[in-house]
Design a protein around this motif. Structure first.
Motif, PDB file in Angstrom:
ATOM      1  N   MET A 111       0.810  -1.218   0.000  1.00 40.94           N
ATOM      2  CA  MET A 111       0.000   0.000   0.000  1.00 40.94           C
ATOM      3  C   MET A 111       0.845   1.271   0.000  1.00 40.94           C
ATOM      4  SD  MET A 111      -3.099  -0.823  -0.145  1.00 40.94           S
ATOM      5  CE  MET A 111      -3.881  -2.399  -0.239  1.00 40.94           C
ATOM      6  N   LEU A 126      -2.010  -8.017  -1.089  1.00 41.94           N
ATOM      7  CA  LEU A 126      -3.430  -7.844  -1.410  1.00 41.94           C
ATOM      8  C   LEU A 126      -3.650  -7.618  -2.897  1.00 41.94           C
ATOM      9  CD1 LEU A 126      -4.517  -5.596   1.555  1.00 41.94           C
ATOM     10  CD2 LEU A 126      -5.054  -7.971   1.204  1.00 41.94           C
ATOM     11  N   LEU A 127      -2.856  -6.787  -3.507  1.00 44.08           N
ATOM     12  CA  LEU A 127      -3.009  -6.509  -4.931  1.00 44.08           C
ATOM     13  C   LEU A 127      -2.211  -7.531  -5.728  1.00 44.08           C
ATOM     14  CD1 LEU A 127      -2.489  -2.682  -4.647  1.00 44.08           C
ATOM     15  CD2 LEU A 127      -4.628  -3.925  -4.676  1.00 44.08           C
ATOM     16  N   TRP A 131       0.458  -5.098 -10.408  1.00 44.59           N
ATOM     17  CA  TRP A 131      -0.067  -3.769 -10.089  1.00 44.59           C
ATOM     18  C   TRP A 131       1.059  -2.736 -10.127  1.00 44.59           C
ATOM     19  CZ3 TRP A 131      -5.271  -3.002  -8.701  1.00 44.59           C
ATOM     20  CH2 TRP A 131      -5.593  -1.699  -8.361  1.00 44.59           C
ATOM     21  N   PRO A 135      -1.237   2.287  -3.766  1.00 48.45           N
ATOM     22  CA  PRO A 135      -2.439   3.110  -3.785  1.00 48.45           C
ATOM     23  C   PRO A 135      -2.719   3.946  -2.549  1.00 48.45           C
ATOM     24  CG  PRO A 135      -2.983   0.789  -3.717  1.00 48.45           C
ATOM     25  CD  PRO A 135      -1.536   0.867  -3.953  1.00 48.45           C
ATOM     26  N   LEU A 136      -2.160   3.638  -1.398  1.00 53.27           N
ATOM     27  CA  LEU A 136      -2.488   4.469  -0.237  1.00 53.27           C
ATOM     28  C   LEU A 136      -1.546   5.660  -0.083  1.00 53.27           C
ATOM     29  CD1 LEU A 136      -3.796   2.186   2.606  1.00 53.27           C
ATOM     30  CD2 LEU A 136      -4.986   3.348   0.794  1.00 53.27           C
ATOM     31  N   TYR A 140      -0.947   8.964  -5.155  1.00 51.28           N
ATOM     32  CA  TYR A 140      -1.565   8.013  -6.085  1.00 51.28           C
ATOM     33  C   TYR A 140      -2.920   8.557  -6.522  1.00 51.28           C
ATOM     34  CZ  TYR A 140      -3.033   3.479  -7.935  1.00 51.28           C
ATOM     35  OH  TYR A 140      -3.454   2.460  -8.739  1.00 51.28           O
ATOM     36  N   VAL A 142      -6.608   8.344  -7.733  1.00 53.20           N
ATOM     37  CA  VAL A 142      -7.586   7.272  -7.536  1.00 53.20           C
ATOM     38  C   VAL A 142      -8.125   6.766  -8.858  1.00 53.20           C
ATOM     39  CG1 VAL A 142      -8.282   7.874  -5.232  1.00 53.20           C
ATOM     40  CG2 VAL A 142      -9.386   8.986  -7.147  1.00 53.20           C
ATOM     41  N   ASP A 143      -8.111   7.600  -9.893  1.00 54.59           N
ATOM     42  CA  ASP A 143      -8.649   7.167 -11.174  1.00 54.59           C
ATOM     43  C   ASP A 143      -7.561   6.680 -12.120  1.00 54.59           C
ATOM     44  OD1 ASP A 143     -11.297   7.441 -10.654  1.00 54.59           O
ATOM     45  OD2 ASP A 143     -11.298   9.570 -11.090  1.00 54.59           O
TER      46      ASP A 143
END
Lengths: 150, 210
Positions: A111, A126-127, A131, A135-136, A140, A142-143
């Motif tokens: 993350m 998790l991903l 990837w 993402p956290l 990053y 979001v889209d």
């Protein structure tokens, strides 16, 4: 060991540490003393239960790693923090000391992109492995497009 | 007209690193209705014969009645919408009187109710289960998440609508939709199935409401 004893013991052992007064016991150390503090908490303070490990993205001030360990017999909880500093994304691993840190650090890598030196198996948890990005992180988007589904 | 269906290689799992790599093999498979060219030419011949349309339309009507009266949804619950879906399947709302039996195998099912959030990691598995269902098959998108991503639309990991993965026939709005809504969606689907082959193509999905 009572919280007050733990507070004085940490203050005596780590000179540069900021020790909070509330509960749980907040300890902030330099990244160089991170693994050392964890070893001290386990061996001397008796905090054998690893509760969680995560990170906070403070944007310009860099990342902060947070971990909480508990001494369940004495009701002592120690929240350990370390500021990695701007632009730094490496940290010492706690996995050699606490086995419970293994997957937590993998999630943290997943993350936040923090590489834990000394971790035996630092992969995404998790991903999926393909990837891109972490993402956290605040940087990053979001889209971010993710073919073929978005 | 679709091309020929490529042959599926024997599943040798050790040759593949993970499921995503396995899925890449099946990317070329069509997700549309597969049908027999021979059967189609025979029925076209009967249809063009004088008076033959009576036979073909009657056969279509009968087959569509049979299809719509025994839609078996595959048990595929993804999130909280699945709770409402289970309530719909249970005795109070009882979709079994419409001929629907929740079935635990995609190979015997006609309908997939996508009930819940589809994450990017789940999408290949969803597509795979959908591809395992025999044609003709239908899909119902249940709830805001499956329709458009819903409250998680701006999350980093959510597919923004299951229609980006599989073709959808009926969208059921709601977060989650109550069993009555899903029941209405299933009745809409039965209406669509009634006009399945007779019009030569599928009915358009109902209007998408988020």
């Amino acid at each position: 060991m009572s919280p007050d004893d733990a507070r004085s013991a940490i203050g005596a052992r780590f000179s540069g540490a900021e020790v909070g007064t509330g509960t749980p016991l907040m300890v902030t150390v330099a990244p160089g003393h991170w693994a050392e503090l964890a070893g001290f908490a386990k061996e001397t303070l008796g905090c054998c239960f690893f509760s969680f490990l995560t990170a906070v993205d403070w944007k310009e001030q860099g990342l902060e790693v947070v971990a909480k360990v508990d001494n369940l017999d004495d009701g002592l909880a120690v929240m350990m923090k370390t500021r990695l500093g701007p632009g730094v994304s490496t940290c010492a691993s706690l996995t050699p000391i606490y086995r419970g840190a293994n997957w937590m650090e993998r999630e943290c890598w997943d993350m936040f992109g923090i590489r834990f030196d000394g971790h035996p198996d630092l992969r995404r948890i998790l991903l999926e492995d393909t990837w891109e990005g972490h993402p956290l992180l605040k940087s990053y988007a979001v889209d971010t497009p993710h073919p073929p589904y978005r | 007209m679709k091309g020929p269906i490529p042959e599926i290689p024997a599943p040798i799992w050790r040759n593949f690193k993970d499921l995503q790599e396995w899925e890449l093999l099946h990317k070329t498979r069509p997700v549309d209705d597969k049908h027999s060219v021979l059967f189609e030419s025979v029925t076209e011949g009967i249809h063009s014969f004088p008076g033959g349309f009576v036979v073909t339309t009657a056969a279509d009507a009968f087959l569509n009645w049979a299809r719509k009266s025994s839609v078996w949804p595959v048990t595929f619950g993804l999130a909280c919408c699945a709770i409402e879906m289970m309530a719909t399947f249970c005795s109070r709302f009882d979709v079994e009187r419409l001929g629907m039996v929740p079935w635990a195998s995609p190979r015997h099912s006609d309908l997939m109710i996508v009930s819940g959030t589809v994450t990017i990691k789940m999408a290949p598995m969803l597509l795979r289960i959908y591809e395992q269902m025999p044609d003709p098959k239908w899909a119902v998108s249940m709830g805001s998440c499956a329709n458009s991503g819903g409250p998680f639309r701006h999350g980093y990991h959510v597919v923004k609508g299951v229609d980006r993965v599989i073709p959808v026939d009926v969208y059921v709005p709601g977060c989650p939709p109550p069993p009555e809504s899903l029941l209405n969606g299933l009745l809409l689907l039965q209406e669509q199935i009634k006009h399945f082959k007779r019009t030569g193509q599928r009915a358009a999905p109902n209007e998408k409401v988020d």
